[in-house]
Design a protein around this motif. Structure first.
Motif, mmCIF file in Angstrom:
data_model
loop_
_atom_site.group_PDB
_atom_site.id
_atom_site.type_symbol
_atom_site.label_atom_id
_atom_site.label_comp_id
_atom_site.label_asym_id
_atom_site.label_seq_id
_atom_site.Cartn_x
_atom_site.Cartn_y
_atom_site.Cartn_z
ATOM 1 N N ALA A 178 -4.732 -2.557 7.232
ATOM 2 C CA ALA A 178 -5.332 -3.502 8.340
ATOM 3 C C ALA A 178 -4.615 -4.584 8.197
ATOM 4 O O ALA A 178 -4.436 -5.479 9.247
ATOM 5 C CB ALA A 178 -6.711 -3.298 8.179
ATOM 6 N N ALA A 179 -4.443 -5.427 6.942
ATOM 7 C CA ALA A 179 -4.050 -6.628 6.844
ATOM 8 C C ALA A 179 -2.526 -6.705 7.257
ATOM 9 O O ALA A 179 -1.873 -7.811 8.064
ATOM 10 C CB ALA A 179 -4.092 -7.130 5.603
ATOM 11 N N TRP A 235 -13.225 0.778 4.423
ATOM 12 C CA TRP A 235 -12.568 -0.539 4.248
ATOM 13 C C TRP A 235 -11.783 -0.919 3.097
ATOM 14 O O TRP A 235 -10.552 -1.446 2.946
ATOM 15 C CB TRP A 235 -13.770 -1.712 4.578
ATOM 16 C CG TRP A 235 -13.104 -3.092 4.391
ATOM 17 C CD1 TRP A 235 -13.482 -3.868 3.450
ATOM 18 C CD2 TRP A 235 -12.284 -3.750 5.216
ATOM 19 N NE1 TRP A 235 -12.818 -5.062 3.310
ATOM 20 C CE2 TRP A 235 -11.796 -5.053 4.689
ATOM 21 C CE3 TRP A 235 -11.631 -3.340 6.440
ATOM 22 C CZ2 TRP A 235 -11.222 -6.059 5.313
ATOM 23 C CZ3 TRP A 235 -10.821 -4.383 6.715
ATOM 24 C CH2 TRP A 235 -10.509 -5.860 6.244
ATOM 25 N N ARG A 236 -12.165 -0.465 1.922
ATOM 26 C CA ARG A 236 -11.721 -0.863 0.819
ATOM 27 C C ARG A 236 -10.430 0.014 0.724
ATOM 28 O O ARG A 236 -9.534 -0.287 0.086
ATOM 29 C CB ARG A 236 -12.540 -0.250 -0.632
ATOM 30 C CG ARG A 236 -13.524 -1.635 -0.801
ATOM 31 C CD ARG A 236 -14.284 -1.187 -2.116
ATOM 32 N NE ARG A 236 -14.805 0.098 -2.203
ATOM 33 C CZ ARG A 236 -16.287 0.460 -1.929
ATOM 34 N NH1 ARG A 236 -17.052 -0.547 -1.249
ATOM 35 N NH2 ARG A 236 -16.539 1.572 -1.941
ATOM 36 N N ARG A 251 -7.949 -1.634 3.745
ATOM 37 C CA ARG A 251 -7.796 -2.911 4.193
ATOM 38 C C ARG A 251 -6.312 -3.283 3.798
ATOM 39 O O ARG A 251 -5.967 -4.350 4.710
ATOM 40 C CB ARG A 251 -8.753 -3.545 3.227
ATOM 41 C CG ARG A 251 -8.406 -3.670 1.729
ATOM 42 C CD ARG A 251 -9.653 -4.281 0.868
ATOM 43 N NE ARG A 251 -9.463 -4.103 -0.599
ATOM 44 C CZ ARG A 251 -10.210 -4.538 -1.283
ATOM 45 N NH1 ARG A 251 -11.306 -5.269 -0.945
ATOM 46 N NH2 ARG A 251 -9.939 -4.452 -2.747
#
Length: 421
Positions: free
Chosen positions: A48-49, A41-42, A45
């Motif tokens: 993804a945003a 995720w880090r 992210r």
């Protein structure tokens, strides 16, 4: 006797064996080295945003496009530049609106109980124009031409000539046509003006002495067909302006005189489209739906640029390795002026600098240093003679290099006298 230890690859006998639990050794066979969910995720992210923003933008654009997927002047479009409002008003009055996109469909649908509206006549080829004119002559119905120009008028409305653009206003009818008198002022400006020599033609809504609406009765176009309406502006039919002035009344009376309305929107799929030899602009070949796709691509590129951009630091002052004297800069600029033959520019620079220094010496404000009425009397009052200060400080450019050098000398002499006075 000291000797050299043999270099062998064997492990010394006293070294402890490497175990699975030893941090410095090889991981055990059952231990996973893949990153966990938090690490993934880090790492991703940011992407993804960006994808989430693009998805939300696409959904928003799709929602905005629900009522605007049709094009300009389309009676099915609820966009500001569509014409659904006038089509709905006509439906309430019992008029059926049919949209066609080819000249063949428009010609086949024309009849004595039909109003044929041609939205963009100048986009049609000669074959299409002749087909529409024949159909209008034989049908006996009404033909409404929206903004025809020099390309389509000779075929669709012989004897009518375009006379340039009309002013962007809402003129009064200034005619006896019942539809115009009932409607009053209407938005027929921002279009074309016309002139005609046809007998019996009714001219309405003049702009600059030329009408923006013409009604050619049956027989004035050279045949015994129905009447022809030439309307120079499309504004009265648009959703955004239908409620202004008498636009709605004028549109309903021009388009609702027959029970059937054929709304012809020329398109690229028209089988009778102009030949390939006719010039077309690049954007005329691009479908209307691609504009939204281009907008989404632009937003995606902008978001990607913002995501990958780096802030610039503060400005850094860089010291020149060599100090350049002011005299050398002045000489270099003078050589450039001389090479370009810019005596006028050089004289203007000399006079401007002299006026600034003289204004400081005589107490004239710097903001009025270029005002002869303020500077000349103050300078002349400090001179022992009555020389022409105005010509020296504000005169014409020198005619040759010698005159330019003389001007510089006179300006220096004037400044010295004022300074010592």
């Amino acid at each position: 006797m000291t000797g050299t230890a043999p270099a062998t690859g064997a492990t010394p006998a006293d070294a402890p064996p490497t175990s699975a639990a030893d941090p410095a050794g090889t991981p055990a066979a059952g231990t996973s080295t893949a990153p966990g969910a938090a690490a993934l995720w880090r790492r991703h992210r940011g992407a993804a945003a960006v994808l989430g923003i693009l998805l939300v933008s696409a959904l928003a654009l799709a929602a905005l496009d629900r009522g605007t997927r049709y094009g300009h002047l389309d009676p099915r479009s609820a966009a500001p530049t569509g014409s659904r409002a006038v089509a709905e008003l006509l439906r309430e009055r019992g008029v059926t609106t049919r949209v066609v996109t080819t000249a063949r469909e428009a010609a086949d649908a024309a009849g004595p109980r039909t109003t044929l509206l041609v939205t963009r006549p100048d986009l049609l080829g000669e074959t299409q124009l002749r087909s529409l004119r024949t159909a209008a002559d034989l049908s006996g119905g009404r033909t409404v031409l929206l903004g025809p120009g020099a390309r389509s008028l000779p075929t669709l409305a012989p004897g009518v000539h375009a006379e340039g653009s009309a002013a962007a206003d809402d003129p009064a009818p200034a005619c006896t046509l019942p539809a115009a008198v009932s409607a009053g002022r209407a938005s027929t400006g921002s279009g074309l003006r016309y002139s005609t020599t046809r007998p019996g033609a009714v001219s309405c809504y003049p702009s600059g002495g030329r009408p923006t609406l013409l009604v050619l009765p049956a027989g004035t176009t050279g045949t015994s067909g129905g009447d022809t309406v030439v309307l120079g502006s499309e504004t009265a039919l648009l959703n955004e302006s239908l409620a202004e002035e008498g636009n709605a009344s004028l549109a309903l009376q021009l388009l609702g005189s027959r029970p059937d309305l054929v709304w012809y929107l020329p398109s690229l799929t028209d089988a009778d489209a102009p030949s390939a030899t006719e010039d077309k602009a690049l954007f005329d070949l691009v479908p209307a739906g691609w504009s939204w796709a281009l907008l989404q691509l632009f937003l995606a590129a902008a978001l990607a640029a913002l995501w990958r951009s780096r802030r610039l630091g503060p400005l850094v002052t860089e010291h020149l390795p060599v100090a350049i004297r002011a005299s050398e800069t002045t000489e270099g600029r003078a050589r450039l002026y001389r090479k370009a033959g810019a005596r006028d520019r050089a004289a203007a620079v000399l006079r401007g600098a002299a006026r600034g220094r003289l204004a400081a010496l005589t107490g004239v404000p710097a903001s009025r240093a270029d005002d002869p009425a303020a500077l000349v009397p103050s300078v002349a009052a400090r001179l022992p003679d009555t020389r022409d200060v105005t010509s020296l400080l504000f005169g014409p450019a020198p005619s040759d290099d010698a005159a330019l050098v003389a001007l510089a000398d006179h300006l220096d002499a004037l400044e010295r006298e004022v300074r010592t006075s």
